[in-house]
Design a protein around this motif. Sequence first.
Motif, PDB file in Angstrom:
ATOM      1  N   VAL A  11       0.782  -1.216  -0.005  1.00  0.00           N
ATOM      2  CA  VAL A  11      -0.326   0.041   0.120  1.00  0.00           C
ATOM      3  C   VAL A  11       0.909   1.216  -0.354  1.00  0.00           C
ATOM      4  N   GLY A  12       0.188   2.712  -1.017  1.00  0.00           N
ATOM      5  CA  GLY A  12       1.895   3.244  -0.980  1.00  0.00           C
ATOM      6  C   GLY A  12       2.286   3.022  -2.105  1.00  0.00           C
ATOM      7  N   ALA A  13       2.245   2.310  -3.225  1.00  0.00           N
ATOM      8  CA  ALA A  13       3.237   1.501  -4.109  1.00  0.00           C
ATOM      9  C   ALA A  13       4.180   2.232  -5.065  1.00  0.00           C
ATOM     10  N   GLY A  14       3.334   3.840  -4.942  1.00  0.00           N
ATOM     11  CA  GLY A  14       3.488   4.329  -6.039  1.00  0.00           C
ATOM     12  C   GLY A  14       5.019   5.569  -4.945  1.00  0.00           C
ATOM     13  N   GLY A  15       5.126   5.863  -3.743  1.00  0.00           N
ATOM     14  CA  GLY A  15       5.568   6.117  -2.988  1.00  0.00           C
ATOM     15  C   GLY A  15       7.589   6.619  -2.924  1.00  0.00           C
ATOM     16  N   LYS A  16       7.527   6.847  -2.142  1.00  0.00           N
ATOM     17  CA  LYS A  16       9.320   6.867  -2.702  1.00  0.00           C
ATOM     18  C   LYS A  16      10.133   4.768  -2.446  1.00  0.00           C
ATOM     19  N   MET A  17       9.161   5.226  -0.572  1.00  0.00           N
ATOM     20  CA  MET A  17      10.157   3.368  -0.172  1.00  0.00           C
ATOM     21  C   MET A  17       9.113   2.408  -1.297  1.00  0.00           C
ATOM     22  N   GLY A  18       7.644   2.463  -1.381  1.00  0.00           N
ATOM     23  CA  GLY A  18       6.525   1.567  -2.287  1.00  0.00           C
ATOM     24  C   GLY A  18       7.330   1.374  -4.123  1.00  0.00           C
ATOM     25  N   CYS A  35      -0.319  -0.836  -4.673  1.00  0.00           N
ATOM     26  CA  CYS A  35      -2.399  -0.493  -4.370  1.00  0.00           C
ATOM     27  C   CYS A  35      -1.823   1.329  -4.075  1.00  0.00           C
ATOM     28  N   GLU A  36      -1.719   2.129  -4.820  1.00  0.00           N
ATOM     29  CA  GLU A  36      -1.779   3.441  -4.596  1.00  0.00           C
ATOM     30  C   GLU A  36      -2.613   4.242  -4.788  1.00  0.00           C
ATOM     31  N   ASN A  37      -3.071   5.543  -4.117  1.00  0.00           N
ATOM     32  CA  ASN A  37      -4.325   6.089  -4.162  1.00  0.00           C
ATOM     33  C   ASN A  37      -4.552   7.515  -4.912  1.00  0.00           C
ATOM     34  N   HIS A  38      -3.168   8.155  -5.101  1.00  0.00           N
ATOM     35  CA  HIS A  38      -2.775   9.344  -5.456  1.00  0.00           C
ATOM     36  C   HIS A  38      -2.070   9.469  -7.114  1.00  0.00           C
ATOM     37  N   PRO A  39      -3.082   9.713  -8.459  1.00  0.00           N
ATOM     38  CA  PRO A  39      -2.528  10.079  -9.531  1.00  0.00           C
ATOM     39  C   PRO A  39      -1.208   9.765  -9.957  1.00  0.00           C
ATOM     40  N   ALA A  68       3.790   1.281   2.707  1.00  0.00           N
ATOM     41  CA  ALA A  68       4.649   1.821   2.590  1.00  0.00           C
ATOM     42  C   ALA A  68       3.910   3.999   2.304  1.00  0.00           C
ATOM     43  N   VAL A  69       3.474   4.035   3.579  1.00  0.00           N
ATOM     44  CA  VAL A  69       2.864   5.020   3.133  1.00  0.00           C
ATOM     45  C   VAL A  69       3.512   5.990   4.055  1.00  0.00           C
ATOM     46  N   PRO A  70       2.489   7.393   4.029  1.00  0.00           N
ATOM     47  CA  PRO A  70       3.260   8.469   5.134  1.00  0.00           C
ATOM     48  C   PRO A  70       3.396   7.775   6.456  1.00  0.00           C
ATOM     49  N   ASP A  71       3.857   8.306   7.285  1.00  0.00           N
ATOM     50  CA  ASP A  71       3.841   7.875   8.510  1.00  0.00           C
ATOM     51  C   ASP A  71       2.555   8.506   9.523  1.00  0.00           C
ATOM     52  N   VAL A  72       2.608   9.498   9.145  1.00  0.00           N
ATOM     53  CA  VAL A  72       1.396  10.344   9.446  1.00  0.00           C
ATOM     54  C   VAL A  72      -0.193   9.953   9.393  1.00  0.00           C
ATOM     55  N   GLU A  76      -4.726   6.681  10.572  1.00  0.00           N
ATOM     56  CA  GLU A  76      -5.881   5.876   9.909  1.00  0.00           C
ATOM     57  C   GLU A  76      -6.316   4.744   8.836  1.00  0.00           C
ATOM     58  N   ILE A  77      -5.073   4.725   7.901  1.00  0.00           N
ATOM     59  CA  ILE A  77      -4.799   3.609   7.657  1.00  0.00           C
ATOM     60  C   ILE A  77      -4.502   2.360   7.678  1.00  0.00           C
ATOM     61  N   SER A  78      -4.488   2.232   8.588  1.00  0.00           N
ATOM     62  CA  SER A  78      -4.377   0.548   9.279  1.00  0.00           C
ATOM     63  C   SER A  78      -5.906   0.431   9.714  1.00  0.00           C
ATOM     64  N   LEU A  94       7.385   0.357   7.314  1.00  0.00           N
ATOM     65  CA  LEU A  94       8.856   0.119   8.360  1.00  0.00           C
ATOM     66  C   LEU A  94       9.762   1.300   8.530  1.00  0.00           C
ATOM     67  N   ASP A  95       9.088   1.659   9.364  1.00  0.00           N
ATOM     68  CA  ASP A  95       9.741   3.089  10.430  1.00  0.00           C
ATOM     69  C   ASP A  95       8.532   2.804  11.482  1.00  0.00           C
ATOM     70  N   PRO A  96       9.616   2.691  12.789  1.00  0.00           N
ATOM     71  CA  PRO A  96       8.691   2.061  14.212  1.00  0.00           C
ATOM     72  C   PRO A  96       7.731   3.751  14.926  1.00  0.00           C
ATOM     73  N   ALA A 115       9.845  -3.450  10.250  1.00  0.00           N
ATOM     74  CA  ALA A 115      11.455  -3.251   9.272  1.00  0.00           C
ATOM     75  C   ALA A 115      11.718  -1.442   8.682  1.00  0.00           C
ATOM     76  N   HIS A 116      13.223  -2.275   9.479  1.00  0.00           N
ATOM     77  CA  HIS A 116      13.530  -0.542   8.998  1.00  0.00           C
ATOM     78  C   HIS A 116      14.449  -0.385   8.202  1.00  0.00           C
ATOM     79  N   PRO A 117      15.297  -0.203   6.754  1.00  0.00           N
ATOM     80  CA  PRO A 117      16.841  -0.834   6.675  1.00  0.00           C
ATOM     81  C   PRO A 117      17.900   0.585   7.196  1.00  0.00           C
ATOM     82  N   THR A 135      23.498   3.711  -2.840  1.00  0.00           N
ATOM     83  CA  THR A 135      23.508   4.878  -1.839  1.00  0.00           C
ATOM     84  C   THR A 135      22.444   5.041  -0.423  1.00  0.00           C
ATOM     85  N   PHE A 136      21.674   4.551  -0.970  1.00  0.00           N
ATOM     86  CA  PHE A 136      20.305   4.190  -0.256  1.00  0.00           C
ATOM     87  C   PHE A 136      20.271   2.846  -0.042  1.00  0.00           C
ATOM     88  N   GLY A 137      20.515   1.555  -0.889  1.00  0.00           N
ATOM     89  CA  GLY A 137      20.887   0.565  -0.857  1.00  0.00           C
ATOM     90  C   GLY A 137      19.184  -0.474  -0.860  1.00  0.00           C
TER      91      GLY A 137
HETATM   92  N1  LIG Z   1      11.714   7.443   2.227  1.00  0.00           N
HETATM   93  C1  LIG Z   1      12.611   7.627   3.380  1.00  0.00           C
HETATM   94  O1  LIG Z   1      13.976   7.408   3.065  1.00  0.00           O
HETATM   95  C2  LIG Z   1      12.250   6.195   3.980  1.00  0.00           C
HETATM   96  C3  LIG Z   1      13.645   5.152   4.230  1.00  0.00           C
HETATM   97  C4  LIG Z   1      13.260   4.186   5.186  1.00  0.00           C
HETATM   98  C5  LIG Z   1      11.413   4.238   5.761  1.00  0.00           C
HETATM   99  N2  LIG Z   1      10.411   4.954   5.233  1.00  0.00           N
HETATM  100  C6  LIG Z   1       9.367   5.159   5.560  1.00  0.00           C
HETATM  101  O2  LIG Z   1       8.820   4.181   4.314  1.00  0.00           O
HETATM  102  C7  LIG Z   1       7.512   5.125   4.400  1.00  0.00           C
HETATM  103  C8  LIG Z   1       6.994   5.557   3.316  1.00  0.00           C
HETATM  104  O3  LIG Z   1       8.015   6.813   3.240  1.00  0.00           O
HETATM  105  P1  LIG Z   1       7.878   7.656   1.701  1.00  0.00           P
HETATM  106  O4  LIG Z   1       9.320   8.112   1.638  1.00  0.00           O
HETATM  107  O5  LIG Z   1       7.826   5.898   0.407  1.00  0.00           O
HETATM  108  O6  LIG Z   1       6.575   7.964   1.700  1.00  0.00           O
HETATM  109  P2  LIG Z   1       6.108   8.703   0.450  1.00  0.00           P
HETATM  110  O7  LIG Z   1       4.835  10.012   0.790  1.00  0.00           O
HETATM  111  O8  LIG Z   1       6.980   8.674  -0.869  1.00  0.00           O
HETATM  112  O9  LIG Z   1       4.482   7.818  -0.344  1.00  0.00           O
HETATM  113  C9  LIG Z   1       3.702   7.168   0.635  1.00  0.00           C
HETATM  114  C10 LIG Z   1       2.720   6.593  -0.333  1.00  0.00           C
HETATM  115  O10 LIG Z   1       1.904   6.550  -0.356  1.00  0.00           O
HETATM  116  C11 LIG Z   1       0.837   6.650  -0.253  1.00  0.00           C
HETATM  117  N3  LIG Z   1      -0.560   6.378  -0.758  1.00  0.00           N
HETATM  118  C12 LIG Z   1      -0.905   7.509   0.983  1.00  0.00           C
HETATM  119  N4  LIG Z   1      -2.502   7.019   1.650  1.00  0.00           N
HETATM  120  C13 LIG Z   1      -2.613   6.244   0.368  1.00  0.00           C
HETATM  121  C14 LIG Z   1      -4.034   4.805   0.694  1.00  0.00           C
HETATM  122  N5  LIG Z   1      -4.903   5.378   1.702  1.00  0.00           N
HETATM  123  N6  LIG Z   1      -3.592   3.898  -0.095  1.00  0.00           N
HETATM  124  C15 LIG Z   1      -2.628   3.747  -1.069  1.00  0.00           C
HETATM  125  N7  LIG Z   1      -1.662   4.890  -0.802  1.00  0.00           N
HETATM  126  C16 LIG Z   1      -1.623   5.653  -0.209  1.00  0.00           C
HETATM  127  C17 LIG Z   1       0.756   8.151  -1.533  1.00  0.00           C
HETATM  128  O11 LIG Z   1       0.040   8.610  -2.849  1.00  0.00           O
HETATM  129  C18 LIG Z   1       2.550   8.078  -1.563  1.00  0.00           C
HETATM  130  O12 LIG Z   1       2.883   7.795  -3.424  1.00  0.00           O
HETATM  131  C19 LIG Z   1       7.492   5.810   5.881  1.00  0.00           C
HETATM  132  O13 LIG Z   1       6.320   4.615   6.935  1.00  0.00           O
HETATM  133  C20 LIG Z   1       8.679   6.277   5.947  1.00  0.00           C
HETATM  134  O14 LIG Z   1       8.864   6.568   7.182  1.00  0.00           O
HETATM  135  C21 LIG Z   1      10.711   5.615   4.224  1.00  0.00           C
END
Ligand SMILES: NC(=O)c1ccc[n+]([C@@H]2O[C@H](COP(=O)([O-])OP(=O)(O)OC[C@H]3O[C@@H](n4cnc5c(N)ncnc54)[C@H](O)[C@@H]3O)[C@@H](O)[C@H]2O)c1
Length: 287
Positions: A11-18, A35-39, A68-72, A76-78, A94-96, A115-117, A135-137
């Motif tokens: 969930v959050g497959a289009g974000g940085k970690m996703g 799964c991803e909800n942001h176009p 893999a969604v923002p911590d904030v 709500e999502i869980s 992915l973050d504690p 689990a955190h890298p 550099t990120f792994g």
């Molecule tokens: N970015 C990093 O370097 C890094 C490193 C380690 C761990 N983390 C952890 O990984 C997690 C994700 O962080 P990120 O930086 O990838 O966030 P991000 O903001 O880059 O990506 C989050 C994605 O979740 C999507 N999303 C939000 N609500 C959603 C929903 N209801 N359904 C589906 N998708 C939804 C957003 O559209 C977005 O694409 C966090 O817990 C963060 O602490 C991040």
Amino acid sequence: MSTSDLVITVVGAGGKMGLRISANLQRSGHTVRYCENHPPAQARVTAEGRELSDTATAAADSDVVVLAVPDVLLGEISAQLVPLLKPGAVVLTLDPAAAYAGVLARRDDIHLACAHPCHPSVFLERTTGEEYADTFGGVAAAQDVVAALESGDDAVRARVEDVVRIMYGPVLDVHWVTVKQLAVLEPTLVETVACMISGLLRDALHETVHTVGVPEPAAKAMLFGHIQVALSNSLRGSNPFSEACLIAMDYGRETIVRDDWKRIFDDAELDSVIARMLRIDAVRPAR
Ligand SMILES: NC(=O)c1ccc[n+]([C@@H]2O[C@H](COP(=O)([O-])OP(=O)(O)OC[C@H]3O[C@@H](n4cnc5c(N)ncnc54)[C@H](O)[C@@H]3O)[C@@H](O)[C@H]2O)c1
């Protein structure tokens, strides 16, 4: 359950970690749903050749749901997804911070894991260009992972470790700790201290070049080499610092670091910084 027949939902497959973890999970033998909800983020998923799934449907029969969604948004999502999951499923964050703060939705028959890298070590012996570039792994340079499991037996732990080793791979070791220990590692040790010091180094370089007027290539050469030898001396005892350097280090500590800096390791400080990070009034840690 063998490791080849897991159903995993990201969930959050289009974000940085996703995007990072999806690339690795896609190459595994598991069934993976994205799964991803942001176009714009949805477009990033499909651009990688991955099909999007409806989140509620995908999660409902998954063995592991990676949030893999923002911590904030984790609370709500869980709360939306945990009631839908099949008994025995794992919710993997992915973050504690959210797990420590007690904001994740729970169910007696669902396991919460985090689990955190670690990212590739500064002391990793890299031999290829791909390893140097990573550099990120998660691509070519090996890293460790630190993980915590709130409930579940050895089989659940093994399932989580299988998934973690794939999504963050190449992985050397997975270190199992408690949620609180993981929260002390990140944010306290690595963000509050190590990342803060990296920002201080960047600011000091800027002052050296732009306020004092030292040529930038000279300043960068001096700084980058000294960061390497200082880390090796301090963290591995490679060489002793010179007497004059020790005096300058004392001056720097007296001038820059507050006497009471170790209070960042107090529980109340950890609670406070995690509440700030999650933008909530207070955490409810299980102590
Ligand atoms: N970015 C990093 O370097 C890094 C490193 C380690 C761990 N983390 C952890 O990984 C997690 C994700 O962080 P990120 O930086 O990838 O966030 P991000 O903001 O880059 O990506 C989050 C994605 O979740 C999507 N999303 C939000 N609500 C959603 C929903 N209801 N359904 C589906 N998708 C939804 C957003 O559209 C977005 O694409 C966090 O817990 C963060 O602490 C991040």
